[in-house]
Design a protein around this motif. Structure first.
Motif, mmCIF file in Angstrom:
data_model
loop_
_atom_site.group_PDB
_atom_site.id
_atom_site.type_symbol
_atom_site.label_atom_id
_atom_site.label_comp_id
_atom_site.label_asym_id
_atom_site.label_seq_id
_atom_site.Cartn_x
_atom_site.Cartn_y
_atom_site.Cartn_z
ATOM 1 N N ALA A 84 -19.796 -83.138 -71.316
ATOM 2 C CA ALA A 84 -19.916 -84.317 -71.797
ATOM 3 C C ALA A 84 -20.671 -85.418 -71.398
ATOM 4 C CB ALA A 84 -18.388 -85.074 -71.718
ATOM 5 N N ALA A 85 -20.196 -85.677 -69.997
ATOM 6 C CA ALA A 85 -21.653 -86.556 -69.366
ATOM 7 C C ALA A 85 -23.564 -86.274 -69.918
ATOM 8 C CB ALA A 85 -21.925 -85.851 -68.205
ATOM 9 N N GLY A 86 -23.541 -85.100 -70.855
ATOM 10 C CA GLY A 86 -24.688 -85.168 -71.195
ATOM 11 C C GLY A 86 -24.689 -85.899 -72.610
ATOM 12 N N GLY A 87 -23.737 -85.240 -73.630
ATOM 13 C CA GLY A 87 -23.384 -85.674 -74.686
ATOM 14 C C GLY A 87 -23.952 -87.217 -74.957
ATOM 15 N N ARG A 88 -22.764 -87.966 -73.515
ATOM 16 C CA ARG A 88 -22.880 -88.953 -73.670
ATOM 17 C C ARG A 88 -24.434 -90.168 -73.529
ATOM 18 N NH1 ARG A 88 -20.558 -94.303 -73.187
ATOM 19 N NH2 ARG A 88 -20.898 -95.119 -71.273
ATOM 20 N N MET A 89 -25.223 -89.777 -72.402
ATOM 21 C CA MET A 89 -26.150 -89.728 -72.221
ATOM 22 C C MET A 89 -27.080 -89.256 -73.822
ATOM 23 S SD MET A 89 -28.567 -91.061 -69.736
ATOM 24 C CE MET A 89 -27.424 -91.345 -68.811
ATOM 25 N N ILE A 90 -27.559 -88.706 -74.259
ATOM 26 C CA ILE A 90 -28.075 -88.460 -75.753
ATOM 27 C C ILE A 90 -27.671 -89.777 -76.095
ATOM 28 C CG2 ILE A 90 -28.071 -87.509 -77.600
ATOM 29 C CD1 ILE A 90 -29.552 -86.293 -74.880
ATOM 30 N N GLN A 91 -26.346 -90.327 -76.186
ATOM 31 C CA GLN A 91 -25.685 -90.964 -77.122
ATOM 32 C C GLN A 91 -26.127 -92.684 -76.955
ATOM 33 O OE1 GLN A 91 -21.400 -91.395 -76.641
ATOM 34 N NE2 GLN A 91 -21.184 -89.205 -77.032
ATOM 35 N N LEU A 92 -26.522 -92.847 -75.341
ATOM 36 C CA LEU A 92 -26.935 -93.839 -75.089
ATOM 37 C C LEU A 92 -28.842 -93.925 -75.150
ATOM 38 C CD1 LEU A 92 -25.319 -94.077 -70.965
ATOM 39 C CD2 LEU A 92 -24.767 -95.711 -73.627
ATOM 40 N N ILE A 93 -29.692 -92.948 -75.020
ATOM 41 C CA ILE A 93 -30.489 -93.058 -75.767
ATOM 42 C C ILE A 93 -30.659 -93.516 -77.255
ATOM 43 C CG2 ILE A 93 -32.434 -90.832 -75.907
ATOM 44 C CD1 ILE A 93 -31.668 -90.159 -73.607
ATOM 45 N N SER A 94 -29.701 -92.650 -78.168
ATOM 46 C CA SER A 94 -30.109 -93.032 -79.717
ATOM 47 C C SER A 94 -29.883 -94.223 -79.679
ATOM 48 C CB SER A 94 -29.318 -92.535 -80.188
ATOM 49 O OG SER A 94 -29.122 -90.512 -80.145
ATOM 50 N N LEU A 95 -28.643 -95.467 -79.030
ATOM 51 C CA LEU A 95 -28.928 -96.332 -78.848
ATOM 52 C C LEU A 95 -29.759 -96.657 -79.293
ATOM 53 C CD1 LEU A 95 -25.343 -98.178 -77.609
ATOM 54 C CD2 LEU A 95 -27.902 -99.246 -77.536
ATOM 55 N N PHE A 96 -30.514 -97.161 -77.630
ATOM 56 C CA PHE A 96 -31.796 -97.967 -77.635
ATOM 57 C C PHE A 96 -33.050 -97.423 -77.773
ATOM 58 C CE2 PHE A 96 -29.098 -98.574 -73.674
ATOM 59 C CZ PHE A 96 -29.415 -100.013 -73.473
ATOM 60 N N LYS A 97 -32.503 -96.095 -78.563
ATOM 61 C CA LYS A 97 -34.062 -95.543 -79.498
ATOM 62 C C LYS A 97 -33.381 -96.474 -81.193
ATOM 63 C CE LYS A 97 -37.106 -92.814 -79.279
ATOM 64 N NZ LYS A 97 -38.857 -93.448 -79.387
ATOM 65 N N ARG A 98 -32.632 -96.661 -81.546
ATOM 66 C CA ARG A 98 -32.379 -97.720 -82.462
ATOM 67 C C ARG A 98 -33.155 -98.902 -82.945
ATOM 68 N NH1 ARG A 98 -27.927 -94.146 -83.081
ATOM 69 N NH2 ARG A 98 -26.539 -95.536 -81.588
ATOM 70 N N GLN A 99 -32.714 -99.766 -80.820
ATOM 71 C CA GLN A 99 -33.240 -100.901 -81.005
ATOM 72 C C GLN A 99 -34.456 -100.778 -80.426
ATOM 73 O OE1 GLN A 99 -30.564 -103.483 -81.776
ATOM 74 N NE2 GLN A 99 -29.964 -101.455 -82.002
ATOM 75 N N GLY A 100 -35.714 -99.499 -81.060
ATOM 76 C CA GLY A 100 -36.943 -99.648 -81.159
ATOM 77 C C GLY A 100 -37.707 -99.976 -79.041
ATOM 78 N N PHE A 101 -36.616 -99.313 -78.316
ATOM 79 C CA PHE A 101 -36.715 -99.172 -77.188
ATOM 80 C C PHE A 101 -38.408 -98.005 -77.002
ATOM 81 C CE2 PHE A 101 -33.998 -102.005 -76.420
ATOM 82 C CZ PHE A 101 -34.099 -102.868 -75.029
ATOM 83 N N ASN A 102 -38.851 -97.814 -76.329
ATOM 84 C CA ASN A 102 -39.693 -96.848 -75.744
ATOM 85 C C ASN A 102 -39.124 -96.488 -73.816
ATOM 86 O OD1 ASN A 102 -42.105 -97.291 -77.469
ATOM 87 N ND2 ASN A 102 -43.529 -99.119 -76.429
ATOM 88 N N ILE A 103 -38.626 -95.644 -74.617
ATOM 89 C CA ILE A 103 -37.818 -94.947 -73.369
ATOM 90 C C ILE A 103 -38.612 -93.299 -72.641
ATOM 91 C CG2 ILE A 103 -35.081 -94.252 -72.847
ATOM 92 C CD1 ILE A 103 -34.273 -94.550 -75.654
ATOM 93 N N THR A 104 -38.593 -93.855 -71.031
ATOM 94 C CA THR A 104 -39.285 -93.141 -70.355
ATOM 95 C C THR A 104 -37.558 -92.854 -69.912
ATOM 96 O OG1 THR A 104 -41.036 -94.066 -69.909
ATOM 97 C CG2 THR A 104 -40.054 -92.308 -68.034
ATOM 98 N N PHE A 105 -37.456 -91.161 -69.652
ATOM 99 C CA PHE A 105 -36.257 -90.269 -68.161
ATOM 100 C C PHE A 105 -36.795 -89.780 -67.663
ATOM 101 C CE2 PHE A 105 -32.431 -88.182 -66.971
ATOM 102 C CZ PHE A 105 -31.654 -88.881 -68.109
ATOM 103 N N ALA A 106 -36.617 -90.329 -66.183
ATOM 104 C CA ALA A 106 -36.863 -89.742 -65.381
ATOM 105 C C ALA A 106 -35.907 -89.295 -64.525
ATOM 106 C CB ALA A 106 -37.379 -90.752 -64.304
#
Length: 413
Positions: A21-43
């Motif tokens: 579920a933690a993996g699914g949660r992280m994808i949801q957060l990534i999607s949320l910030f992508k919809r706001q137009g963020f450039n995202i780096t995952f380290a």
């Protein structure tokens, strides 16, 4: 948020949405910030895994980083993100001071996932055969580390209302340091409901959960030793399928065809196997947070029987997607009842859909969360002045984690 901003996510592991579920949660957060137009780096300092999501296909830059190494300072200075999101307190502990020193104006968010100290304190109480008491949290070293991490962060994302209440009442943390952001799901409409397999088309009981997570392993043992034999007495032909990523040898050894107890291991498509099962069993005896397996059951139209810890903070005042009970006999009877009685099963299924649509819709939270983030960014210094204990924990005399890290780095050279 008009200008393009940079978000750095520092992950405890690379996201595996099909494993936990933690993996699914992280994808949801990534999607949320992508919809706001963020450039995202995952380290992440974690090793790559065979089951990690392809981040680049999501439009996210992937970066491997080292623990206790100055190379991270060089990396983050160059990236210069406006927001840094720590995936669990351990990542804030490791990298938070480096972020604060190199990018002092970056908003620091902590995604807690669940309260680790609550899970561990409950596990300890369970093993000592006593009731959990909130004051047990004071005895957990992890609580000191976790709460310090929450206080050092500008905002902590919480998925459980119960855990927010605990942090406020037990640890006296200001509510301005939390934001309730549960799993963010899409609505389920009547057309989607019609696509789900019917009561008659489904068969078998199912348990699903990542076996690296101790509460899941304990629940499977409980099923094997206590609950499943009682269910089989009432339903001699019943079959239970146990699915989950990373099953160890001790899990595999529980497989028993004669008892109808099948260890299936990792599901290629978790949604598909849950959708075709008739009832989910989740007798969790300790744990914390919101249970992804039970939300997934609701999304799949599959009723469940769980414990009070399993259902904690998940359904508010709404009736459960089946039954919630800690009593073994009652758990057994309700499981059999759900499996056999179509009318009870359909009502339970409808309850689950209502819970999703009233408590977990992305639309209920996303806009407000974005607004809160913007307000914090606009007046970050004032927000930090109001969090004196957090500032104190950032002070150099209390930075044992920093100096331990620097010592390890020097030693490694």
């Amino acid at each position: 948020m008009n200008q393009v901003q940079k978000l750095l996510i520092i992950g405890f592991v690379w996201p595996e949405p099909n494993s936990s579920a933690a993996g699914g949660r992280m994808i949801q957060l990534i999607s949320l910030f992508k919809r706001q137009g963020f450039n995202i780096t995952f380290a992440s300092p974690a090793q790559d895994s065979d089951f990690m999501v392809d981040l680049e296909s999501l439009g996210v830059d992937k970066k491997s980083i080292d623990l206790n190494n100055y190379s991270f300072d060089v990396f983050i200075k160059e990236l210069n993100p406006e927001i840094v999101l720590f995936d669990r307190f351990m990542m804030e502990e490791q990298f938070g001071w480096r972020v604060a020193e190199n990018c002092p104006n970056a908003l620091r968010l902590l995604d807690t996932e669940d309260l680790h100290c609550l899970r561990l304190a409950r596990q300890k109480a369970f093993k000592e055969k006593r009731s959990f008491n909130a004051t047990d949290l004071f005895l957990e070293d992890v609580a000191k580390r976790e709460v310090a991490s929450i206080l050092r962060s500008d905002l902590s994302l919480m998925i459980s209302e119960f855990e927010i209440e605990l942090l406020e009442s037990v640890f006296k943390i200001d509510k301005g340091l939390f934001y309730y952001l549960p799993f963010l799901l899409e609505p389920i409409n009547s057309i989607e409901m019609l696509k789900l397999p019917s009561f008659e088309e489904r068969k078998n009981f199912i348990f699903i959960g990542n076996f690296l997570h101790e509460p899941n392993w304990n629940a499977v043992q409980y099923l094997k030793e206590t609950i499943w034999p009682l269910i089989r007495k009432l339903l001699p032909e019943a079959v239970l399928h146990i699915y989950g990523a990373y099953p160890s040898q001790k899990v595999v050894q529980l497989h028993n065809v004669k008892e109808g107890f099948f260890i299936k291991g990792r599901a290629n498509d978790a949604r598909e196997v849950v959708k075709n099962a008739r009832v989910v069993l989740a007798p969790l005896r300790f744990g914390a947070g919101i249970k992804g397996k039970l939300l997934e059951a609701m999304q799949c139209g599959t009723p469940s029987v769980t414990t009070n810890i399993g259902g904690e903070s998940m359904h508010g005042d709404l009736p459960w997607n089946g039954f919630v009970t800690d009593d073994i006999t009652d758990f057994t009877d309700k499981a059999v009842q759900l499996y056999q009685d179509k009318n009870i099963w359909i009502k339970a299924q409808q309850n689950g859909i209502t819970i999703i649509n009233q408590r977990y819709l992305r639309g209920l939270f996303e806009d407000d969360f974005v607004k809160v983030v913007m307000i914090l960014q606009a007046d970050l210094q004032k927000h930090r002045l109001n969090n004196f204990i957090g500032s104190m924990l950032q002070h150099h005399t209390l930075k044992s984690t920093k100096y331990m890290s620097l010592w390890i780095e020097a030693k490694n050279k």
